[in-house]
Design an enzyme around this catalytic site. Structure first.
Site, PDB file in Angstrom:
ATOM      1  N   ARG A   1       0.835  -1.213   0.000  1.00  0.00           N
ATOM      2  CA  ARG A   1       0.000   0.000   0.000  1.00  0.00           C
ATOM      3  C   ARG A   1       0.867   1.260   0.000  1.00  0.00           C
ATOM      4  O   ARG A   1       0.482   2.297  -0.525  1.00  0.00           O
ATOM      5  CB  ARG A   1      -0.972   0.010   1.193  1.00  0.00           C
ATOM      6  CG  ARG A   1      -1.735   1.330   1.330  1.00  0.00           C
ATOM      7  CD  ARG A   1      -3.064   1.230   2.072  1.00  0.00           C
ATOM      8  NE  ARG A   1      -3.050   0.370   3.235  1.00  0.00           N
ATOM      9  CZ  ARG A   1      -2.478   0.670   4.406  1.00  0.00           C
ATOM     10  NH1 ARG A   1      -1.883   1.832   4.606  1.00  0.00           N
ATOM     11  NH2 ARG A   1      -2.499  -0.201   5.396  1.00  0.00           N
TER      12      ARG A   1
ATOM     13  N   TYR B   1     -12.697  18.798 -15.714  1.00  0.00           N
ATOM     14  CA  TYR B   1     -13.193  17.448 -15.975  1.00  0.00           C
ATOM     15  C   TYR B   1     -14.427  17.175 -15.100  1.00  0.00           C
ATOM     16  O   TYR B   1     -14.489  17.631 -13.959  1.00  0.00           O
ATOM     17  CB  TYR B   1     -12.063  16.465 -15.646  1.00  0.00           C
ATOM     18  CG  TYR B   1     -12.425  15.025 -15.769  1.00  0.00           C
ATOM     19  CD1 TYR B   1     -12.594  14.437 -17.018  1.00  0.00           C
ATOM     20  CD2 TYR B   1     -12.607  14.238 -14.636  1.00  0.00           C
ATOM     21  CE1 TYR B   1     -12.926  13.105 -17.140  1.00  0.00           C
ATOM     22  CE2 TYR B   1     -12.941  12.896 -14.751  1.00  0.00           C
ATOM     23  CZ  TYR B   1     -13.103  12.336 -16.003  1.00  0.00           C
ATOM     24  OH  TYR B   1     -13.432  11.016 -16.112  1.00  0.00           O
TER      25      TYR B   1
ATOM     26  N   ASP C   1      -4.066  20.285 -13.836  1.00  0.00           N
ATOM     27  CA  ASP C   1      -4.347  18.989 -14.457  1.00  0.00           C
ATOM     28  C   ASP C   1      -3.785  19.057 -15.875  1.00  0.00           C
ATOM     29  O   ASP C   1      -4.299  19.775 -16.726  1.00  0.00           O
ATOM     30  CB  ASP C   1      -5.862  18.722 -14.459  1.00  0.00           C
ATOM     31  CG  ASP C   1      -6.232  17.363 -15.063  1.00  0.00           C
ATOM     32  OD1 ASP C   1      -5.474  16.852 -15.909  1.00  0.00           O
ATOM     33  OD2 ASP C   1      -7.294  16.826 -14.699  1.00  0.00           O
TER      34      ASP C   1
ATOM     35  N   LYS D   1      -4.994   8.026 -19.606  1.00  0.00           N
ATOM     36  CA  LYS D   1      -5.198   8.602 -20.941  1.00  0.00           C
ATOM     37  C   LYS D   1      -3.912   8.549 -21.757  1.00  0.00           C
ATOM     38  O   LYS D   1      -3.493   7.488 -22.161  1.00  0.00           O
ATOM     39  CB  LYS D   1      -5.740  10.028 -20.794  1.00  0.00           C
ATOM     40  CG  LYS D   1      -6.875  10.168 -19.774  1.00  0.00           C
ATOM     41  CD  LYS D   1      -8.139   9.456 -20.194  1.00  0.00           C
ATOM     42  CE  LYS D   1      -9.200   9.433 -19.108  1.00  0.00           C
ATOM     43  NZ  LYS D   1      -9.532  10.713 -18.524  1.00  0.00           N
TER      44      LYS D   1
HETATM   45  C1  LIG Z   1     -10.003  11.145 -17.339  1.00  0.00           C
HETATM   46  C2  LIG Z   1      -9.595  12.411 -16.716  1.00  0.00           C
HETATM   47  C3  LIG Z   1      -9.491  12.525 -15.322  1.00  0.00           C
HETATM   48  C4  LIG Z   1      -9.817  11.377 -14.395  1.00  0.00           C
HETATM   49  O1  LIG Z   1      -8.957  10.295 -14.559  1.00  0.00           O
HETATM   50  P1  LIG Z   1      -9.356   8.771 -14.206  1.00  0.00           P
HETATM   51  O2  LIG Z   1      -8.078   8.040 -14.445  1.00  0.00           O
HETATM   52  O3  LIG Z   1     -10.467   8.376 -15.113  1.00  0.00           O
HETATM   53  O4  LIG Z   1      -9.796   8.753 -12.788  1.00  0.00           O
HETATM   54  C5  LIG Z   1      -9.082  13.733 -14.802  1.00  0.00           C
HETATM   55  N1  LIG Z   1      -8.800  14.782 -15.587  1.00  0.00           N
HETATM   56  C6  LIG Z   1      -8.909  14.720 -16.931  1.00  0.00           C
HETATM   57  C7  LIG Z   1      -8.595  15.921 -17.739  1.00  0.00           C
HETATM   58  C8  LIG Z   1      -9.316  13.540 -17.544  1.00  0.00           C
HETATM   59  O5  LIG Z   1      -9.427  13.480 -18.869  1.00  0.00           O
END
Ligand SMILES: *Cc1c(COP(=O)(O)O)cnc(C)c1O
Length: 396
Positions: free
Chosen positions: A60, A113, A185, A210
């Site tokens: 963890r 998001y 982000d 992504k």
């Molecule tokens: C998909 C996404 C998230 C969240 O990510 P997960 O891995 O699905 O939890 C956050 N910010 C952006 C810009 C995203 O495209």
């Protein structure tokens, strides 16, 4: 790997972060599935446990495969430290909750998001944290709100799904003037196109699910910044438990080797598609920061090395047109994902903003006829041909 000249991004994608974790002469980082680690000497065990000596205690907290993943992202973001999470949302929520306490104020934008927007609208207010969301791209309004004083400024640029741009340098300056932390982000831009830490930002967050992974087969999140801040976030995560799985770390590491190649091809495709759609009679509007018609094309040009693989477009004929158009595409997954080697499409109402109501989407300026398009690495002529025939099939 210590080279005399600092490695550039494409080389880092391939080599960075791995050497320390290679064992038995293997050229690839192993997947260490072990939950715990053996120590014959309880004094050595103790020193590892209190962080005086390198090593691992329990899955963890840390894991060698997961650390290799963190080290590669750290190198790509020019960061002092990085820590990882089970998902991008875990990275975002844990990073926010590490620093925010009741009574704090945070300033962000309206088009984060969908999941992030839910943290702001549903969960933070419950903890008596004041959230102010300004119109994305309205820098003056944002500076005004920040100047009133706040603990944290949260940015996402480009945004999902309408790829709006915020000037990172300008907003960071405003935040620093009131002593606020700045989070960005960076999921859409990737470290290939944008390194917000170089603009004075405190923490950079990615949904590794992504572009970093790029193959739509592993979930993950990561946050990068100074050792001081990242250590605090690591501590929150090791206790609260949103740990990245070693197998996911392995898949993400493997995906990242081609990060630069993929992103370059994806943004080359995205620009050509955006240009093609801009002149099409059935398309109302195209959103892509690489187009000169984009409202903040100049800011994007200043702070990004490339404009990214994400675009969106609104069809004339709204939702009914989307209903007819999407099933006709042969070279696209209709799925709630982005950044993969395959082209992936979807309407905002089932992808980025599935958590919001139609009214909320309208308030966010997201037309129901909007299609989010994540350009893959396919040959561009095939993608354009595919779009042409699917658009021709719209009959309203
Ligand atoms: C998909 C996404 C998230 C969240 O990510 P997960 O891995 O699905 O939890 C956050 N910010 C952006 C810009 C995203 O495209």
């Amino acid at each position: 790997m210590e080279a005399k000249k600092p490695m550039s991004e494409g080389t880092k994608s391939v080599w960075a972060g791995e050497k320390e974790y290679l064992v038995h002469g293997a050229t690839q980082v192993p997947v260490v599935h072990s939950v715990a680690y053996n120590y014959d000497d309880i004094d050595v065990w103790y020193e590892v446990a209190i962080g005086k000596r390198k090593g691992h205690i329990y899955g963890r907290n840390t894991n060698p495969t997961v650390q290799a993943f963190e080290d590669k992202v750290k190198a790509l973001e020019h960061a002092e430290a990085a820590t990882s999470f089970s998902t991008g949302m875990a990275a975002i929520s844990n990073s926010l909750l590490t620093f925010l306490v009741p009574g704090d104020k945070i300033v962000s934008i309206k088009d984060t998001y969908g999941g992030t927007n839910k943290i702001f609208s549903e969960f933070l207010p419950r903890l008596n944290i004041d959230v102010t969301l300004v119109e994305t791209g309205n820098h003056e309004e944002m500076e005004k709100e920040i100047a009133k004083g706040c603990k944290l400024v949260y940015l996402e640029t480009p945004t999902n799904p309408t790829v709006k741009i915020t000037d990172i340098e300008q907003i960071t300056k405003a935040a620093k003037a009131v002593g606020a932390l700045v989070f960005v982000d960076n999921t859409f831009a990737t470290p290939i196109n944008q390194n917000p830490l170089r603009e004075g930002v405190d923490l950079v967050i990615h949904s590794a699910t992504k572009f970093l992974g790029g193959h739509a087969d592993a979930l993950g999140g990561v946050v990068c910044g100074s050792a001081e801040l990242v250590t605090k976030i690591y501590h929150y995560r090791e206790i609260n438990g949103a740990t990245m799985d070693p197998m996911a770390a392995y898949l993400l590491l493997r995906g990242m080797k081609t990060l630069k190649l993929r992103v370059e091809k994806q943004q080359e495709n995205a620009l050509k598609i955006a240009q093609f759609l801009s002149t099409h009679e059935k398309v109302e509007q195209v959103y892509y920061p690489g187009l000169e018609t984009h409202k903040h094309h100049d800011i994007a040009k200043k702070q990004m090395n490339g404009f990214g693989g994400m675009l969106s477009f609104a069809l004339k004929g709204e939702l009914e047109a989307v209903r007819q158009f999407l099933p006709k595409l042969q070279l696209a997954h209709r799925a709630a994902n982005l950044g993969a080697v395959e082209t992936t499409v979807g309407p905002a109402r089932t992808t980025s903003h599935v958590e919001n109501s139609a009214e909320e989407r309208a308030a966010l300026g997201i037309p129901e006829g909007l299609v989010r398009y994540s350009a893959g690495i396919e040959d561009i002529d095939d993608l354009i041909c595919d779009l042409q025939q699917a658009l021709a099939a719209i009959d309203l």
